[in-house]
Every structure is written in structure tokens, then in C-alpha cells.
Design an enzyme around this catalytic site. Sequence first.
Site, PDB file in Angstrom:
ATOM      1  N   SER A  63      23.264 141.080  63.471  1.00  0.00           N
ATOM      2  CA  SER A  63      22.168 142.054  63.467  1.00  0.00           C
ATOM      3  C   SER A  63      22.264 142.835  62.179  1.00  0.00           C
ATOM      4  O   SER A  63      23.339 142.924  61.563  1.00  0.00           O
ATOM      5  CB  SER A  63      22.314 143.000  64.666  1.00  0.00           C
ATOM      6  OG  SER A  63      21.487 144.144  64.512  1.00  0.00           O
ATOM      7  N   TYR A  65      27.468 149.442  69.931  1.00  0.00           N
ATOM      8  CA  TYR A  65      26.840 148.197  69.504  1.00  0.00           C
ATOM      9  C   TYR A  65      27.097 147.932  68.019  1.00  0.00           C
ATOM     10  O   TYR A  65      27.443 146.813  67.622  1.00  0.00           O
ATOM     11  CB  TYR A  65      25.337 148.244  69.781  1.00  0.00           C
ATOM     12  CG  TYR A  65      24.623 146.960  69.468  1.00  0.00           C
ATOM     13  CD1 TYR A  65      24.919 145.786  70.164  1.00  0.00           C
ATOM     14  CD2 TYR A  65      23.638 146.908  68.475  1.00  0.00           C
ATOM     15  CE1 TYR A  65      24.262 144.602  69.888  1.00  0.00           C
ATOM     16  CE2 TYR A  65      22.979 145.722  68.193  1.00  0.00           C
ATOM     17  CZ  TYR A  65      23.297 144.571  68.893  1.00  0.00           C
ATOM     18  OH  TYR A  65      22.657 143.391  68.610  1.00  0.00           O
TER      19      TYR A  65
END
Length: 238
Positions: free
Chosen positions: A141, A154
Amino acid sequence: MNNNYPTAIISGASRGIGRALALLLAKHNFQLSLIARNVGELKDLAAEITEMGHRPLYFAGDVSDATFVQQAVEKTAHTFGKIDYMINNAGVGAFGPTDSYTEEKWDQVFDTNVKGTFLCSQNVLPHMRAAKKGHIISIASDVAKRVFDGGSLYCASKYAQHAFTEALRKEVRKDGIKVSCVYSGLVDSHFHAEPQGDSSHHTWLSSEDMADSIYYVMNQPAHVVIDELMIHPLSQEY
């Protein structure tokens, strides 16, 4: 089994990016091994691919379970005779203030995003080293390279996945093994608070956009490796 066809293992295959990639690779005559937690969704995907003329393997389980991963990889290698690609796509997220996370939630995110990438990569390496070729691709990501308020858990997991992939690339390049990392921005998938297809996502990347980009990374000449690919919707500032 057809040794003329490339073989790929995809984790997190039953939804979103993983599912779109599996269908795309099936169109290009890949022998597929599909890993995900949801056995019902895996069976549906396997049936769809079988109708396209290819019978994939599928394994329902947790990528943080070392025994499960080892058995899935060995069964794939035994059935298809080789492993050309490992796509580390399985991922989970948790968001909010740092003091809202439980220890169990922290472990779950790191187990899937980091340990899962490690275990899948580790288990395919002997097969790739023996063949003196192979390609490991981690789907990370853009938050592997930036942070945001509410993303401490995260972001930390994606930074760790990124660092593992970067170090692995340096380790195995001499063995003829490619290692790539794909960093995505906003993708319209089940990963967000809103459902997939929500009107607020209409300018975001689709899972098919991501699948096309991953296939581009995979589909390079033997002497070419795309180390990193960052991809965003035009509407997203980075």
C-alpha cells in the site's frame, strides 16, 4: 497439468484484487493455486475458472499458519511441477486511535500482513532456487511509505511488509529470482468502511486496474524486473 503454462500462487484470492488477478491470469492460461480464508468464495472462484478451461487448486486457511502454508505450497509444486509466481496479496486492516487497539488485533494484522508474506515467500524459495528463476510479488500500500492519523497499526504492518520485501529482493537477486512490490492508493474493494461499489469510490482504482498493473509487473522479459510500482487514482493526492 501443463508445464508449458506458468504457475502462480495467489494469497487473498477470494475477493477484490486477488480475485480479479486470478480471473485475469486464468485468461492467460496460468495454472493457479488460490489461498484465502473463505472456502465458499474460493469454491465459487474455482468453479468460474474451471469453466474457463483451467482447474485451479484452492486452499482455505490462514497464511499465518506455517503448517497450512507449507502444505499448500508443497501440494502446488507437486501438482503443477513448479512455482513461477508467488503473489502475496492477503491483507487485513484496522484503523483508529492507537489506544483503541487490542493486543489480539495488533497480532492479527501483523500475522496476516507481515508473517503471511514471510511464510509464503519462505516456502516458495526452495522451488524457485532449484529452478534458478521465479518471481515474488508483495501487494502492499502507499502507506508503506507514508503515515496517517488513525493508521499506526496498519501503517506499521505495511512498512514491515515493505522492508521484508526490499531485503528479500537483495538476498535472492543473485539466484535469478525477481522480487517486486506494488503499492496501491485507494482501491474500490471490500477493504473500506463503505461497501464495494459505493458512490464515494467512483473515481478510485478498481480491482481490475490493480490486476492489470500486477500482470504488467509479471509480464516482463526474463532480464527485466520492476522492483517497485506505485499506483494511484488521479483523484488522490499522495
